[in-house]
Design an enzyme around this catalytic site. Sequence first.
Site, short mmCIF file in Angstrom:
data_model
loop_
_atom_site.label_atom_id
_atom_site.label_comp_id
_atom_site.label_asym_id
_atom_site.label_seq_id
_atom_site.Cartn_x
_atom_site.Cartn_y
_atom_site.Cartn_z
N LYS A 33 1.22 -1.44 0.38
CA LYS A 33 0.06 0.79 0.24
C LYS A 33 1.14 1.17 -0.26
CE LYS A 33 -4.14 -1.82 2.56
NZ LYS A 33 -4.55 -2.24 3.80
N ALA A 49 -0.81 2.03 6.79
CA ALA A 49 -1.45 0.41 7.48
C ALA A 49 -2.56 -0.97 6.89
CB ALA A 49 -1.73 0.40 9.13
N ASP A 50 -2.25 -1.95 7.71
CA ASP A 50 -2.87 -3.40 7.62
C ASP A 50 -3.34 -3.09 8.43
OD1 ASP A 50 -3.84 -4.42 4.80
OD2 ASP A 50 -3.48 -6.15 6.23
N GLN A 51 -4.22 -4.40 8.90
CA GLN A 51 -5.05 -5.50 10.14
C GLN A 51 -5.44 -6.25 9.10
OE1 GLN A 51 -7.77 -3.45 13.08
NE2 GLN A 51 -6.49 -3.47 14.35
#
Length: 173
Positions: A33, A49-51
């Site tokens: 990203k 960010a990623d979750q």
Amino acid sequence: VQPSEINEQFIKNKMLDENATTEEIAQYLAQQKALKVSALRKQDIIIAADQILECDGKLFDKAKNIKEAKANLKIFRGKEHKLVTALVLAKKENILWSYVTSPSLTMREFSDQFLDCYIESAGSALTRSVGAYYLEEKGVQLFSRIDGDYHAILGLPLIPLLNKLRELKLIDD
């Protein structure tokens, strides 16, 4: 805010086929990203960010509808799950910093009646969160225990980010 428009599901499935850990997948997605947006905004510092939610060894995505959100909440009920949260800084298509943390949350054994009331109250917001809850709102009532960085649970590990931005002299010390 600028969406990266990467194919997250394709990347996630490929990495799962290669036996990547949840932490590796979240970190790689955040990096992709960041790099994608960095290519479009070369002079900017990009924060991405990623979750990923993991429960009983299974990865969960945002629910497609309220019915799926309810089913997921029933799966999480009475169990511990972790929210693997990855954060990346990039500039000029280079990763400057990467960070991963994995807070764990234990849902209490709530009744079906409580669940129905919660779903009615939360409505379609349930489909905008990977866990079908917002800890900063009524979702906190679903839990008996929380271990880890509160801000990471919300999706952005703020303290590590601010520390890194100060270290890089991007914000005042």
